[in-house]
Design a protein around this motif. Sequence first.
Motif, mmCIF file in Angstrom:
data_model
loop_
_atom_site.group_PDB
_atom_site.id
_atom_site.type_symbol
_atom_site.label_atom_id
_atom_site.label_comp_id
_atom_site.label_asym_id
_atom_site.label_seq_id
_atom_site.Cartn_x
_atom_site.Cartn_y
_atom_site.Cartn_z
ATOM 1 N N VAL A 124 27.060 48.521 47.149
ATOM 2 C CA VAL A 124 27.998 47.421 46.907
ATOM 3 C C VAL A 124 29.154 47.853 46.012
ATOM 4 O O VAL A 124 30.254 47.295 46.096
ATOM 5 C CB VAL A 124 27.282 46.171 46.329
ATOM 6 C CG1 VAL A 124 26.227 45.662 47.286
ATOM 7 C CG2 VAL A 124 26.675 46.444 44.969
ATOM 8 N N LYS A 125 28.946 48.859 45.165
ATOM 9 C CA LYS A 125 30.040 49.373 44.330
ATOM 10 C C LYS A 125 31.154 49.940 45.205
ATOM 11 O O LYS A 125 32.339 49.619 45.010
ATOM 12 C CB LYS A 125 29.511 50.450 43.384
ATOM 13 C CG LYS A 125 30.583 51.060 42.502
ATOM 14 C CD LYS A 125 30.059 52.236 41.701
ATOM 15 C CE LYS A 125 30.066 53.494 42.535
ATOM 16 N NZ LYS A 125 29.889 54.725 41.724
ATOM 17 N N ILE A 126 30.780 50.771 46.172
ATOM 18 C CA ILE A 126 31.772 51.385 47.061
ATOM 19 C C ILE A 126 32.489 50.314 47.873
ATOM 20 O O ILE A 126 33.715 50.361 48.055
ATOM 21 C CB ILE A 126 31.101 52.405 48.003
ATOM 22 C CG1 ILE A 126 30.474 53.545 47.189
ATOM 23 C CG2 ILE A 126 32.091 52.953 49.016
ATOM 24 C CD1 ILE A 126 31.452 54.301 46.324
ATOM 25 N N ARG A 127 31.764 49.308 48.336
ATOM 26 C CA ARG A 127 32.398 48.244 49.122
ATOM 27 C C ARG A 127 33.344 47.400 48.273
ATOM 28 O O ARG A 127 34.396 46.979 48.737
ATOM 29 C CB ARG A 127 31.317 47.378 49.773
ATOM 30 C CG ARG A 127 30.509 48.147 50.789
ATOM 31 C CD ARG A 127 29.683 47.252 51.651
ATOM 32 N NE ARG A 127 28.899 48.027 52.598
ATOM 33 C CZ ARG A 127 28.212 47.489 53.595
ATOM 34 N NH1 ARG A 127 28.231 46.178 53.781
ATOM 35 N NH2 ARG A 127 27.515 48.255 54.411
ATOM 36 N N ALA A 128 32.955 47.167 47.025
ATOM 37 C CA ALA A 128 33.831 46.399 46.130
ATOM 38 C C ALA A 128 35.099 47.177 45.797
ATOM 39 O O ALA A 128 36.173 46.590 45.647
ATOM 40 C CB ALA A 128 33.079 46.042 44.850
ATOM 41 N N PHE A 129 34.996 48.498 45.693
ATOM 42 C CA PHE A 129 36.190 49.322 45.463
ATOM 43 C C PHE A 129 37.169 49.186 46.628
ATOM 44 O O PHE A 129 38.375 49.084 46.433
ATOM 45 C CB PHE A 129 35.806 50.795 45.326
ATOM 46 C CG PHE A 129 35.178 51.171 44.015
ATOM 47 C CD1 PHE A 129 35.116 50.277 42.961
ATOM 48 C CD2 PHE A 129 34.649 52.442 43.829
ATOM 49 C CE1 PHE A 129 34.537 50.629 41.752
ATOM 50 C CE2 PHE A 129 34.079 52.806 42.633
ATOM 51 C CZ PHE A 129 34.018 51.905 41.587
ATOM 52 N N ALA A 130 36.602 49.210 47.842
ATOM 53 C CA ALA A 130 37.449 49.204 49.039
ATOM 54 C C ALA A 130 37.966 47.818 49.389
ATOM 55 O O ALA A 130 39.108 47.666 49.835
ATOM 56 C CB ALA A 130 36.668 49.780 50.220
ATOM 57 N N GLN A 131 37.120 46.781 49.182
ATOM 58 C CA GLN A 131 37.498 45.417 49.557
ATOM 59 C C GLN A 131 37.150 44.426 48.438
ATOM 60 O O GLN A 131 36.226 43.621 48.568
ATOM 61 C CB GLN A 131 36.774 45.009 50.847
ATOM 62 C CG GLN A 131 37.136 45.855 52.063
ATOM 63 C CD GLN A 131 36.324 45.435 53.272
ATOM 64 O OE1 GLN A 131 35.106 45.602 53.324
ATOM 65 N NE2 GLN A 131 37.009 44.872 54.258
ATOM 66 N N PRO A 132 37.865 44.481 47.326
ATOM 67 C CA PRO A 132 37.509 43.621 46.186
ATOM 68 C C PRO A 132 37.603 42.129 46.479
ATOM 69 O O PRO A 132 36.865 41.332 45.900
ATOM 70 C CB PRO A 132 38.513 44.038 45.101
ATOM 71 C CG PRO A 132 39.630 44.686 45.841
ATOM 72 C CD PRO A 132 39.028 45.317 47.052
ATOM 73 N N GLU A 133 38.505 41.748 47.395
ATOM 74 C CA GLU A 133 38.630 40.317 47.712
ATOM 75 C C GLU A 133 37.419 39.811 48.487
ATOM 76 O O GLU A 133 37.080 38.626 48.420
ATOM 77 C CB GLU A 133 39.921 40.058 48.509
ATOM 78 C CG GLU A 133 40.001 40.700 49.884
ATOM 79 C CD GLU A 133 40.193 42.215 49.865
ATOM 80 O OE1 GLU A 133 39.858 42.861 50.880
ATOM 81 O OE2 GLU A 133 40.670 42.750 48.847
ATOM 82 N N ARG A 134 36.745 40.690 49.214
ATOM 83 C CA ARG A 134 35.561 40.298 49.986
ATOM 84 C C ARG A 134 34.295 40.347 49.136
ATOM 85 O O ARG A 134 33.349 39.596 49.388
ATOM 86 C CB ARG A 134 35.412 41.237 51.185
ATOM 87 C CG ARG A 134 34.337 40.807 52.160
ATOM 88 C CD ARG A 134 34.310 41.710 53.372
ATOM 89 N NE ARG A 134 33.345 41.274 54.349
ATOM 90 C CZ ARG A 134 33.052 41.946 55.459
ATOM 91 N NH1 ARG A 134 33.678 43.078 55.736
ATOM 92 N NH2 ARG A 134 32.164 41.485 56.306
ATOM 93 N N TYR A 135 34.293 41.224 48.135
ATOM 94 C CA TYR A 135 33.123 41.386 47.266
ATOM 95 C C TYR A 135 33.560 41.209 45.807
ATOM 96 O O TYR A 135 33.712 42.178 45.070
ATOM 97 C CB TYR A 135 32.505 42.775 47.458
ATOM 98 C CG TYR A 135 32.125 43.085 48.885
ATOM 99 C CD1 TYR A 135 30.959 42.561 49.442
ATOM 100 C CD2 TYR A 135 32.920 43.914 49.682
ATOM 101 C CE1 TYR A 135 30.600 42.845 50.754
ATOM 102 C CE2 TYR A 135 32.567 44.205 50.991
ATOM 103 C CZ TYR A 135 31.417 43.668 51.518
ATOM 104 O OH TYR A 135 31.064 43.953 52.815
ATOM 105 N N PRO A 136 33.766 39.958 45.367
ATOM 106 C CA PRO A 136 34.312 39.720 44.023
ATOM 107 C C PRO A 136 33.339 39.996 42.882
ATOM 108 O O PRO A 136 33.761 40.179 41.748
ATOM 109 C CB PRO A 136 34.694 38.233 44.060
ATOM 110 C CG PRO A 136 33.793 37.644 45.103
ATOM 111 C CD PRO A 136 33.577 38.712 46.126
ATOM 112 N N SER A 137 32.030 40.015 43.169
ATOM 113 C CA SER A 137 31.050 40.293 42.111
ATOM 114 C C SER A 137 29.858 41.012 42.712
ATOM 115 O O SER A 137 29.641 40.993 43.930
ATOM 116 C CB SER A 137 30.576 38.989 41.444
ATOM 117 O OG SER A 137 29.717 38.269 42.328
#
Length: 199
Positions: A124-137
């Motif tokens: 989830v860290k890598i996904r939040a880096f790439a798409q922060p608007e989709r993974y806000p926390s």
Amino acid sequence: MPSRSRLAAEVAVGGGTTAAVSALLNPLDVVKTRRQLPGSPATLSIVRELWGDGGLQAIFRLWRPGLDATVARELVYSGCTKGLYPYVRDLVSARREPTLTQRALAASITGFGGSICANSLDLVKIRAFAQPERYPSVLSALAHVVHSEGLAALLLRGCSASAPRGAVIAVGEVREPSHSELIASDQRQCTKHDATGPS
């Protein structure tokens, strides 16, 4: 075996120190991850775009994406690799002075296990880096992956690469004790022998 409170303290210190450094370097990790995506702009272009968006305040926004996942991941992974290593090393060496091979084995066990435990947070860290608007926390990201891809994907995706990598990195941090450490160890053994008397 150590007391529970001492074990918890070792894990907290091992994870906490690395988590603090990783949090400080989070913007660089964000930029690095985005640069590795297809069609991404150059690093300076990303910084220039952010600067044009709002100056220094906009650049500080690079700290936000995945920061909670970064900290949580390091608390788990480094807590295992650094906090549990002394105890695994003692078990492997049967509480004698460990050889380099035994140190490496203990490090590989904690590195491998730490990577497995932290794999979902790494994902989830890598996904939040790439798409922060989709993974806000980190919590919303964990829930999203479980809902859309299943629990197995959250726990195991990428684990076949991350676990051996974690083991190798942990082994790379192993070192032989220094001369002063060996002298201190000998002195402790002598003091223990004097205290217990001859057998």
